[in-house]
Each structure stands twice: as C-alpha cells, then as structure tokens.
Design an enzyme around this catalytic site. Sequence first.
Site, PDB file in Angstrom:
ATOM      1  N   TYR A   1       0.805  -1.224   0.000  1.00  0.00           N
ATOM      2  CA  TYR A   1       0.000   0.000   0.000  1.00  0.00           C
ATOM      3  C   TYR A   1       0.837   1.272   0.000  1.00  0.00           C
ATOM      4  O   TYR A   1       0.320   2.350  -0.257  1.00  0.00           O
ATOM      5  CB  TYR A   1      -0.962   0.015   1.198  1.00  0.00           C
ATOM      6  CG  TYR A   1      -2.051  -1.034   1.111  1.00  0.00           C
ATOM      7  CD1 TYR A   1      -2.075  -1.952   0.072  1.00  0.00           C
ATOM      8  CD2 TYR A   1      -3.059  -1.098   2.055  1.00  0.00           C
ATOM      9  CE1 TYR A   1      -3.051  -2.913  -0.015  1.00  0.00           C
ATOM     10  CE2 TYR A   1      -4.057  -2.059   1.974  1.00  0.00           C
ATOM     11  CZ  TYR A   1      -4.043  -2.973   0.937  1.00  0.00           C
ATOM     12  OH  TYR A   1      -5.027  -3.920   0.855  1.00  0.00           O
TER      13      TYR A   1
ATOM     14  N   LYS B   1       3.240 -15.534   1.666  1.00  0.00           N
ATOM     15  CA  LYS B   1       3.113 -16.229   0.377  1.00  0.00           C
ATOM     16  C   LYS B   1       4.539 -16.563  -0.064  1.00  0.00           C
ATOM     17  O   LYS B   1       5.011 -16.160  -1.135  1.00  0.00           O
ATOM     18  CB  LYS B   1       2.383 -15.296  -0.624  1.00  0.00           C
ATOM     19  CG  LYS B   1       2.060 -15.914  -1.956  1.00  0.00           C
ATOM     20  CD  LYS B   1       0.967 -16.960  -1.909  1.00  0.00           C
ATOM     21  CE  LYS B   1       0.718 -17.567  -3.270  1.00  0.00           C
ATOM     22  NZ  LYS B   1      -0.034 -18.834  -3.224  1.00  0.00           N
TER      23      LYS B   1
ATOM     24  N   ASP C   1      -3.207 -18.338   0.959  1.00  0.00           N
ATOM     25  CA  ASP C   1      -4.357 -19.026   0.353  1.00  0.00           C
ATOM     26  C   ASP C   1      -4.888 -20.110   1.287  1.00  0.00           C
ATOM     27  O   ASP C   1      -6.107 -20.296   1.422  1.00  0.00           O
ATOM     28  CB  ASP C   1      -4.013 -19.593  -1.038  1.00  0.00           C
ATOM     29  CG  ASP C   1      -2.574 -20.036  -1.175  1.00  0.00           C
ATOM     30  OD1 ASP C   1      -1.789 -19.816  -0.233  1.00  0.00           O
ATOM     31  OD2 ASP C   1      -2.226 -20.631  -2.207  1.00  0.00           O
TER      32      ASP C   1
ATOM     33  N   ASP D   1      -5.610  -7.063   5.263  1.00  0.00           N
ATOM     34  CA  ASP D   1      -6.811  -6.332   4.860  1.00  0.00           C
ATOM     35  C   ASP D   1      -7.878  -7.320   4.397  1.00  0.00           C
ATOM     36  O   ASP D   1      -9.051  -7.259   4.799  1.00  0.00           O
ATOM     37  CB  ASP D   1      -6.419  -5.373   3.714  1.00  0.00           C
ATOM     38  CG  ASP D   1      -7.474  -4.323   3.450  1.00  0.00           C
ATOM     39  OD1 ASP D   1      -8.506  -4.336   4.137  1.00  0.00           O
ATOM     40  OD2 ASP D   1      -7.277  -3.505   2.540  1.00  0.00           O
TER      41      ASP D   1
ATOM     42  N   ASP E   1     -11.451  -9.004   6.702  1.00  0.00           N
ATOM     43  CA  ASP E   1     -12.844  -8.901   6.253  1.00  0.00           C
ATOM     44  C   ASP E   1     -13.476 -10.286   6.186  1.00  0.00           C
ATOM     45  O   ASP E   1     -14.645 -10.471   6.511  1.00  0.00           O
ATOM     46  CB  ASP E   1     -12.931  -8.222   4.872  1.00  0.00           C
ATOM     47  CG  ASP E   1     -13.089  -6.709   5.010  1.00  0.00           C
ATOM     48  OD1 ASP E   1     -12.723  -6.174   6.081  1.00  0.00           O
ATOM     49  OD2 ASP E   1     -13.560  -6.060   4.066  1.00  0.00           O
TER      50      ASP E   1
END
Length: 362
Positions: free
Chosen positions: A141, A191, A223, A247, A251
């Site tokens: 970000y 990852k 994943d 992020d 959620d």
Amino acid sequence: MEFKIAVLGGDGIGPEVTAEAVRVLEAIGRKRGHTFQFSEAPVGGNAIDRYGMALPQETVRLAKQSDAVLFGAVGGPKWDDPRAKVRPEDGILGIRKALGLFANLRPVKVSPQLMEASPLKPSLLQGVDIVVVRELTGGLYFAKPKKRWETARGRRAVDTLRYTEQEVRRVMRVGFTLAQGRKNRVTSVDKANVLESSRLWREVAMETAKEFPGVVMDNMLVDTAAMQLVRSPARFDVIVTENMFGDILTDEAAVLVGSMGMLPSASLAGIPQAGQRAMGLYEPIHGTAPDIAGKGIANPLGAILSAALLLRYSLSLEAEARTIELAVDKVLADGYRSPDIARPGERTLQTREMADLVIGLL
Ligand code: NAD
C-alpha cells in the site's frame, strides 16, 4: 484522571456510530471519575469537500496532541471517481502513518448469542477467538514505485511490495506479546512459495519466535489461511500478516461473527506495558455503509467495543474496558438486536437505543 481524545467521525455512518462510542466513554467516565476531553476534526470525504484534502494538517496536529484517536470510517460514492486526485482513504492511511501506528489488531470472537447471525454452521464457530494482527504502514500500500503510465502498447501500472526486517520484526513482536496473554499460538501468514518479500517475512518470523520460547508458531500460506478461516476457524489464536493479506483476511474473518457492525479494531505502535499510556487509533472495522447512512439503524457495537480497546491499550484502564465489553455481551444475551444481526421477524433497535442499553448496564 483526565484524557484528551480526538474524535474523527468521517463520512456516512462513521459519525453516527462514533457519537454513541463517545456517549459510552462519557458514561464510564462519570462512573469511574475520569474526565474525557473530546475534540472533533474533519477527515475523509467531508474534509475533501471543505478543504480539498482528506487529511488536513490541523487534524493531524489535534491527533498528535491527544492521548488517543477515536475514528469512524471514510469514503462513499460521492468521492469514488477512479481518476480523482484526492481520495477519502488517504485520510485513514495518512493518519495511521503520521502517528506511526504499524500494528492493527482485530479481535474476532464469536459470542454464542450471535452464532445464528453467521453464515457458517454453529459447529464450526464453537470456541472461535482470534486476534488478527495486520502490518499497517509498509508493504504493497505504500512502497514506491507506485504509478500508472501509458506506453505505445497500452496502459501500465505498478505497485511495490517492500519490507525491511525491522518492519517485520516489530509487528511480529506485537503478535507474540499478545499470544503470551492468550493461548500461546501465533500463525504467521505469507506467500513464501512465490514472493521474495514473504521469504524475508518468514525468516524474520522464525527468528522472532526464538525470543518467545513459550509461544508455538506456525507458518501458513495466505491461500491456505483464507481456506482455514472458514473451514476450521477455531484452530487460530493470533494471526500476524502483512498489510494487504491482513486487509483481506480480516474482512473474511468478520463474516464469522455475522456482521461488519460488530467488530472493533486498534492501531498501535506496539503493545504498551501495563500502567503506561500509549497513542493508538480505534475504529470499527466496517466502512461508511452508504446504504444505511442517515437512517439511524447502524449497529454501534463495533464502535463501542473500539472505545473499550481505547481504554485498554491507550489509557491503561483495563477494568473500565472490561465493564464495557461485559455490558455489550449482556445486551446481546438479553436478545437485543440492531437490524444487521437480527433474524427475520425479530424486533430491532435503532443505533441510539442499542447504545442506551449498554450505557444503562455500566
Ligand atoms: P461497509 O462496511 O461500509 O458496508 C458493507 C455492508 O455492511 C453494508 O451492507 C452495510 O450496510 C453493512 N454495515 C457496515 N457497517 C454496519 C453497521 N455498523 N451496522 C449495520 N450494518 C453495517 O463496506 P462497503 O460498502 O464496501 O464500503 C462503503 C464505503 O466505506 C466505501 O467508500 C469504502 O471505501 C469505505 N470503507 C471505509 C473504511 C474505513 O474508513 N476504514 C473501511 C471499509 C470501507
């Protein structure tokens, strides 16, 4: 004791739910002899409308002079144009960065009363009590280059995922410190099979684990973590992960409790020692909910539970924090519901009525 709290309500339902969190803080202050001095400041879309920027300097100055920041949410369709030069999100990203808050804590606890509100089977939700620690100020970000350009062969864009070992270590330490007061388990999510930045992340995570011999750590690919969160969420204790993975996963984790409106969060620069004050920013995890803004029906409990985290981490008022959390549990146990967590046909209460019930129990 006296405390200064900056209140940055933002847009949509942000100011509606933040106002209720302020009333709850005032009520606990009256009961326990604390004075809270609240100062409001613009941020997000409303700040763009008035000042042409999402985070005016005056707002940053006020936040820096306060003991803690209570934040609502920013954004909405009015400011959604992808070509816009200024965005409401710059308000939240900018203030976290300006205050040096690098760890975002999102507790996800499924209370038995709300299992019905979740799309997952109650059998999967038994015992779910997770804290996700998301790195906040690095990664995809923020790092440069971050840009878009045109070439003879079409449009191109680039974002950069960069981490330093210091950035990884400090957020990993937050996760391990939290785990020590919980079930002593940390899952570091990356990852590493594909990304170089994740291989550094994993290396530093394993080095940090050696500083906390009582805590068991495992590494998990993002994943797999996304799958495990809905398949067997009770296996997690503390999850620590980089900015973008966090992020998305937070959620997903919010779905476990049935509504975005229920969950609080704290953004910190480390876990403060007992008895110490430390700057932090506290906000419900939901957005501005334009579909229900102005109707007085938003669930204020995520914002109220964020106020409890503010008392715990920034003001070192654990007993007061606990009192608010127990009051919220009791309101739910007594069957009171805002529309987002109600079953079809169930009677529902407005934003202010839900907060009044919490205040009545303090
Ligand atoms: P959202 O969280 O605002 O809403 C998602 C759904 O959950 C909606 O149906 C909404 O009505 C419901 N909901 C959310 N909070 C609720 C509450 N307290 N009570 C009852 N129902 C609630 O997410 P979105 O619709 O994707 O985003 C709307 C705007 O908010 C966008 O502009 C987005 O950029 C912004 N946003 C801001 C933040 C932030 O400021 N930290 C976070 C997420 C989204």
